[in-house]
Structures are given as C-alpha cells and as structure tokens.
Design a protein around this motif. Structure first.
Motif, PDB file in Angstrom:
ATOM      1  N   ASP A  66       0.894  -1.222   0.052  1.00 26.21           N
ATOM      2  CA  ASP A  66      -0.215  -0.045   0.029  1.00 26.21           C
ATOM      3  C   ASP A  66       0.879   1.326   0.014  1.00 26.21           C
ATOM      4  N   LEU A  67       0.454   2.250  -0.739  1.00 23.39           N
ATOM      5  CA  LEU A  67       1.331   3.326  -1.175  1.00 23.39           C
ATOM      6  C   LEU A  67       0.283   4.683  -0.906  1.00 23.39           C
ATOM      7  N   PRO A  68       0.918   5.956  -0.679  1.00 24.05           N
ATOM      8  CA  PRO A  68       0.008   7.164  -1.001  1.00 24.05           C
ATOM      9  C   PRO A  68      -0.433   7.438  -2.412  1.00 24.05           C
ATOM     10  N   ALA A  69      -1.439   7.930  -2.547  1.00 25.16           N
ATOM     11  CA  ALA A  69      -2.024   8.033  -4.052  1.00 25.16           C
ATOM     12  C   ALA A  69      -0.997   8.887  -4.822  1.00 25.16           C
ATOM     13  N   GLY A  70      -0.819   8.553  -6.226  1.00 25.08           N
ATOM     14  CA  GLY A  70       0.420   9.082  -6.960  1.00 25.08           C
ATOM     15  C   GLY A  70       1.740   8.361  -7.054  1.00 25.08           C
ATOM     16  N   PHE A  71       1.909   7.423  -6.061  1.00 26.00           N
ATOM     17  CA  PHE A  71       2.965   6.645  -5.978  1.00 26.00           C
ATOM     18  C   PHE A  71       2.654   5.139  -6.487  1.00 26.00           C
ATOM     19  N   ARG A  72       3.596   4.671  -7.193  1.00 23.40           N
ATOM     20  CA  ARG A  72       3.366   3.143  -7.750  1.00 23.40           C
ATOM     21  C   ARG A  72       4.794   2.391  -7.239  1.00 23.40           C
ATOM     22  N   TYR A  73       4.847   1.229  -7.267  1.00 18.71           N
ATOM     23  CA  TYR A  73       5.788   0.264  -7.186  1.00 18.71           C
ATOM     24  C   TYR A  73       6.042  -0.576  -8.238  1.00 18.71           C
ATOM     25  N   ARG A  74       7.134  -1.249  -8.423  1.00 14.49           N
ATOM     26  CA  ARG A  74       7.528  -2.150  -9.371  1.00 14.49           C
ATOM     27  C   ARG A  74       8.454  -3.329  -8.750  1.00 14.49           C
ATOM     28  N   VAL A  75       7.896  -4.788  -8.582  1.00 17.05           N
ATOM     29  CA  VAL A  75       8.568  -5.814  -8.039  1.00 17.05           C
ATOM     30  C   VAL A  75       9.528  -6.003  -8.785  1.00 17.05           C
ATOM     31  N   LEU A  76      10.891  -5.675  -8.125  1.00 17.11           N
ATOM     32  CA  LEU A  76      12.242  -6.194  -8.838  1.00 17.11           C
ATOM     33  C   LEU A  76      12.590  -7.664  -8.860  1.00 17.11           C
ATOM     34  N   SER A  77      12.391  -8.110  -7.768  1.00 14.32           N
ATOM     35  CA  SER A  77      12.696  -9.565  -7.415  1.00 14.32           C
ATOM     36  C   SER A  77      11.907 -10.086  -6.250  1.00 14.32           C
ATOM     37  N   ARG A  78      11.792 -11.429  -6.393  1.00 13.65           N
ATOM     38  CA  ARG A  78      11.189 -12.388  -5.313  1.00 13.65           C
ATOM     39  C   ARG A  78      11.698 -13.503  -5.086  1.00 13.65           C
ATOM     40  N   GLU A  79      11.841 -13.991  -3.671  1.00 17.95           N
ATOM     41  CA  GLU A  79      12.618 -15.286  -3.446  1.00 17.95           C
ATOM     42  C   GLU A  79      12.156 -16.247  -4.201  1.00 17.95           C
TER      43      GLU A  79
ATOM     44  N   MET B  68      12.838   5.048  -4.212  1.00 11.06           N
ATOM     45  CA  MET B  68      13.027   4.440  -3.034  1.00 11.06           C
ATOM     46  C   MET B  68      12.827   2.742  -3.217  1.00 11.06           C
ATOM     47  N   TYR B  69      14.053   2.129  -2.734  1.00 13.79           N
ATOM     48  CA  TYR B  69      14.065   0.911  -2.696  1.00 13.79           C
ATOM     49  C   TYR B  69      13.983   0.126  -1.544  1.00 13.79           C
ATOM     50  N   VAL B  70      13.081  -0.882  -1.193  1.00 14.86           N
ATOM     51  CA  VAL B  70      13.072  -1.136  -0.049  1.00 14.86           C
ATOM     52  C   VAL B  70      12.732  -3.111  -0.183  1.00 14.86           C
ATOM     53  N   ASN B  71      13.037  -3.655   0.958  1.00 15.15           N
ATOM     54  CA  ASN B  71      12.767  -5.161   1.003  1.00 15.15           C
ATOM     55  C   ASN B  71      11.688  -5.288   1.977  1.00 15.15           C
ATOM     56  N   CYS B  72      10.860  -6.527   1.414  1.00 15.01           N
ATOM     57  CA  CYS B  72      10.125  -7.190   2.467  1.00 15.01           C
ATOM     58  C   CYS B  72      10.956  -8.589   2.951  1.00 15.01           C
ATOM     59  N   TYR B  73      11.214  -8.411   4.153  1.00 19.77           N
ATOM     60  CA  TYR B  73      12.272  -9.560   4.659  1.00 19.77           C
ATOM     61  C   TYR B  73      11.548 -10.950   4.267  1.00 19.77           C
ATOM     62  N   THR B  74      10.281 -11.140   4.579  1.00 19.17           N
ATOM     63  CA  THR B  74       9.580 -12.366   4.332  1.00 19.17           C
ATOM     64  C   THR B  74       8.160 -12.157   3.908  1.00 19.17           C
ATOM     65  N   PRO B  75       7.872 -12.842   2.714  1.00 15.96           N
ATOM     66  CA  PRO B  75       8.495 -13.594   1.591  1.00 15.96           C
ATOM     67  C   PRO B  75       9.428 -12.358   0.890  1.00 15.96           C
ATOM     68  N   GLY B  76      10.863 -12.901   0.877  1.00 19.43           N
ATOM     69  CA  GLY B  76      11.793 -11.945   0.183  1.00 19.43           C
ATOM     70  C   GLY B  76      11.360 -11.268  -1.015  1.00 19.43           C
ATOM     71  N   THR B  77      11.006 -10.005  -0.997  1.00 22.13           N
ATOM     72  CA  THR B  77      10.610  -9.126  -2.095  1.00 22.13           C
ATOM     73  C   THR B  77      11.281  -7.990  -2.259  1.00 22.13           C
ATOM     74  N   THR B  78      11.751  -7.296  -3.375  1.00 24.73           N
ATOM     75  CA  THR B  78      12.368  -6.231  -3.388  1.00 24.73           C
ATOM     76  C   THR B  78      11.562  -5.310  -4.282  1.00 24.73           C
ATOM     77  N   PHE B  79      11.427  -4.172  -3.783  1.00 25.62           N
ATOM     78  CA  PHE B  79      10.326  -3.000  -4.535  1.00 25.62           C
ATOM     79  C   PHE B  79      11.184  -1.982  -4.717  1.00 25.62           C
ATOM     80  N   ALA B  80      10.648  -1.337  -5.952  1.00 28.73           N
ATOM     81  CA  ALA B  80      11.121   0.111  -6.410  1.00 28.73           C
ATOM     82  C   ALA B  80      10.105   0.808  -6.304  1.00 28.73           C
ATOM     83  N   VAL B  81      10.189   1.912  -5.734  1.00 34.54           N
ATOM     84  CA  VAL B  81       8.927   2.925  -5.180  1.00 34.54           C
ATOM     85  C   VAL B  81       8.989   4.257  -5.965  1.00 34.54           C
ATOM     86  N   THR B  82       8.325   4.812  -6.878  1.00 34.98           N
ATOM     87  CA  THR B  82       8.425   6.189  -7.508  1.00 34.98           C
ATOM     88  C   THR B  82       7.204   6.909  -7.416  1.00 34.98           C
ATOM     89  N   GLY B  83       7.158   8.259  -7.606  1.00 33.80           N
ATOM     90  CA  GLY B  83       6.249   9.215  -7.381  1.00 33.80           C
ATOM     91  C   GLY B  83       6.564  10.621  -7.078  1.00 33.80           C
TER      92      GLY B  83
END
Length: 469
Positions: free
Chosen positions: A67-80, A450-465
C-alpha cells in the motif's frame, strides 16, 4: 568526563499515542520523538529543506503487496525463489540490508546490492559460486541487481556466497558495499567449515574483484551496520548482540584510510567506545545529554579466539554497552547510530523505546539527540524502528520491525510521522495474520526511487512518485 545537558528542545518523558496524535495532528502517527531532529540532517540536502507533512493516506493495493499514498507506484524487482537472471540458482530468501550505487557511464542505471540474512536453516540459500564463496556451508551472502534508468532489471547475480546471517552493512566512499555477518558461530557449529562474524567487501560492478575475503582486522562479532568517515576513512561499526552484556560501538582505524577497493584488507586497529562513568547507554534518558572526553580502547582480541569481544577485559575503565545497536550512518561531521530499544527485563540497566546517538570525532563528544516514545497500537506505524536512511528530499525513512502491521514510515524535520508504505503480504493465517518486516530502505543516486525489501517473503520493491522536500 563532563556531562552537559544541551537540549535543543525541552526534554520530554514518554508519551502515549493519544499525546502523539494531539501534538502532531497526524492521524496515522504511531510514535513520538523528543530531541532535535534537524541535527540528523546536517550536511545533507534535507538540511536546506522546509520539509512537509507526508503524502496522504495509504491506498489499499488491489494486488495485495504494498500500500502506498496516491500518486505513488511500485515495481516488484525480485522475489525469493524465482530464477536469478544469471542462471546461478534461485533468488535467495531473507532480504535485508541494501544500498544503491550509480553505474559508471550508465546514464541513470543503478547497481542495487542486497543482503540475504540466511542462517543455517535458511529457506533459499545463496548458491555457491566459484571465486565468490567463503564457506560452502554458509547459506547467506549478497546479490546484485543492475537496473536501467526506468528501474527495469537488466541483470541479477550472486556477488557473495558462503557467509552467514548477512544483516546490514553500509556503503564506502569508493562505491563498494560492506556486508556484515550478525553471528559469532565458529567452524564446526551448524555445519560451518569456517569461523563467521566478519565484514566482507562487495564490489557491485565486479564482485570477483573483491571475492569472498573476510576483513578479519575489523573484528569478529555480531556485526550490524557500518558508516565511513569520508574525510578520515575511519569505519564505525555497531554490534547487535542479543544477550547481556549486549553490544559495543566500535571504530576501525585502517592502515590505508580511504585507499579504495580492497584497501581494508591491509588491516588496522579495532577500538571500542568508552564513555567514562556510563557502562550502559540505556541509563541516559534526556535528549541533549552530552558526554565529553569519550575514549577509545583497543580491542584486546579482535578475532575473539577465546572470548567474545564484549566480554573481554578492557581494563579498569571498563567499556560502554548498549542493547540493540543497529543502524549507523554518517551525516555532516558526525556519525549517528541507533539503539532500537532497551528492556530491563532482558538485562539492560534501563528501558527505552529507541535512541539515536551522535558522535562528533573532532570534539570527542557523544550526544543523545533523539528518544523514541512508546507505541501502543501495532496496527499503526511506528513500532520497533530498525533500518533508517536519509531521504534525499528531506527527512528520514524508517523500516518497521515489530508486531502487527508493518510499515515504512517517514519522519519530517519537525518530527511529524507519516506512513509511506504498508506491507500486505500475509505470512500468517486469515484468522491470525502476520506481515513480514521491512528492511534495507535506500534511495537511488538521483533520489527519484526508493528501494525497499520485504524480509519475508523476500521481495524487493522500487517505489516512484511525487517525492518532494
């Protein structure tokens, strides 16, 4: 020793969530800060920013990921578990610390270095790769994603294998990554064939240039994070030891300061911080309290051949300990480090909900600049702050690591707290949901992603906006 309270704002005691909301007017705020937040941004672009009050409420993600604020979007770069583009096996699990580096002549391209905090029972281990593996029995390590200017993945490969519990670390001024093992396991423990508890250097552009060489002079202990003084080359290190007497704050004086890639292998002196008269930092409760005459004691045995460093004899003056020493970063002419919390029931001398300390090398002064107030509702952002990074447009981004809902939350220079992201991947059950912690928050060199990980399940996001100051 001299102790001089120097509060930039009047010290305040712990506040309830109702107090927090009343002061900030931010309905989503889940933590209160006392102290001078502006000190954290000295020497950065944020220091010149007027700041803002966040980006509005989080919008539920129909795909159930982020979940992100309006106007922001994410891309899933990688998943475990997905195949690495290099063909070197699956994407490893337990995504943790991370940093972004510019690609030389890459026209906005980025190398994103990512830790994998796999223990001996790690779900998806880092595949051993010739020339990049320290201990074939180790399941941790690092991977590198190379992204184009639109955050499309160009390559994904293993950069270090055969290490253990790679938690955080930090970048160097010469654009390499120092990854930290948060363990003290010896050879023969958990099937390991080598001692663990070291720092390793990773060159994101050419991992084979750095290989899998432990920087033994920098100590063998439960490393968390590092920060490099860009003027003197001193490397500061935090220790996240889980049991009393807890960790120490260290500095490493390299033989070849600022010598570039591989220079830390030349060795140096490892020292631990001694604040005279303060054996445990948790006892300091007022923001602005400053301690002059900080001392640095040589570590008797950096390799901890017989005794863990924190238990070693530092002489009549003893040494200064603290629970949950985690984040560490350089700002202006100071190094900042984080104690995430302290609990008397676990052995600390006092309780607190989080501290940020500033050490000024030129003045040998240690100052408590921020105290975190308590959290009382795990559904809102602000419980158990962990990884922290400076946001290029102003303020801080903080990863949450606690119970209940998990957030990346922002903190403005005025101390206002707002939710930037909320994890939606349920790793529990529908009846008893759980969400994986966030880790490794960092920004692209141009500050647009902004890049950020979810530890479990391993997921790397790129957030732009619409990032703003």
């Amino acid at each position: 020793m001299s102790v001089s309270p120097r509060p930039a704002t009047p010290p305040t005691g712990p506040a309830s969530r109702r107090d927090v909301l009343a002061r900030s007017g931010a309905l989503g705020a889940g933590i209160v800060f006392s102290g001078a937040l502006t000190e954290l941004f000295t020497g950065t672009a944020a220091a010149r920013s007027l700041g803002h009050t966040g980006y509005g409420p989080l919008v539920p993600d129909p795909d159930g990921l982020l979940d992100l604020p309006a106007g922001f979007r994410y891309r899933v770069l990688s998943r475990e578990g997905d195949p690495l583009r290099s063909g070197e096996g699956p994407v490893p699990s337990n995504h943790d610390g991370m940093a972004a580096f510019p690609v030389r002549r890459g026209r906005g391209a980025v190398h994103l270095v990512r830790n994998h905090e796999n223990r001996a029972d790690g779900r998806v281990p880092v595949t051993p790769v010739e020339g990049l593996t320290y201990d074939p029995a180790g399941k941790g390590g690092c991977t590198v994603l190379t992204l184009d200017s639109r955050d499309r993945v160009l390559s994904e490969r293993i950069a270090l294998a055969g290490t253990a519990v790679n938690c955080a670390g930090g970048p160097t001024p010469w654009h390499t990554w120092l990854t930290c093992e948060e363990t003290e396991d010896r050879a023969g423990t958990n099937g390991y064939t080598e001692d663990h508890g070291f720092i390793f250097e990773v060159d994101p552009a050419d991992p084979h240039r750095t290989g899998a060489v432990p920087l033994t002079a920098m100590g063998r202990f439960q490393h968390e994070a590092i920060a490099v003084d860009p003027r003197r080359g001193v490397v500061y290190e935090t220790e996240d030891a889980f049991e009393k007497p807890f960790g120490l704050f260290y500095r490493f004086l390299p033989e070849k300061p600022l010598g570039g890639t591989g220079s830390l292998r030349a060795g140096g002196r490892l020292q631990a911080m001694r604040v005279p008269g303060v054996p445990d930092l948790s006892t300091v409760q007022e923001t602005g309290a400053a301690f002059d005459g900080v001392e640095w004691a040589d570590v008797p045995d950096p390799l901890a051949a017989e005794t863990p460093v924190r238990f070693q004899d530092f002489g009549p003056g003893g040494i200064t300990h603290a629970q949950k020493l985690e984040g560490c970063y350089w700002g202006g002419r100071s190094v900042y480090f984080v104690s995430s919390f302290a609990r008397g029931a676990q052995g600390s001398a006092a309780d607190h909900h989080g501290q940020i300390w500033r050490y000024e090398p030129e003045r040998r002064r240690l100052t408590l600049v921020i105290v975190f107030g308590p959290d009382t509702d795990v559904r809102l952002p602000g419980e158990s702050p962990d990884n922290i990074c400076l946001a290029p447009g102003g303020g801080l981004m903080v990863c949450e690591d606690g119970g209940g809902a998990q957030h990346v939350y922002g903190v403005t220079r005025k101390g206002e707290v707002y939710a930037m992201a909320r994890g939606r991947q349920n790793i529990g059950t529908p009846e008893e949901p759980e969400w994986g912690e966030f880790a490794g928050v960092t920004f692209s060199p141009d500050g647009e992603t902004m890049y950020v990980n979810c530890y479990t399940p391993g997921t790397t996001f790129a957030v732009t906006g619409p990032w703003r100051g």
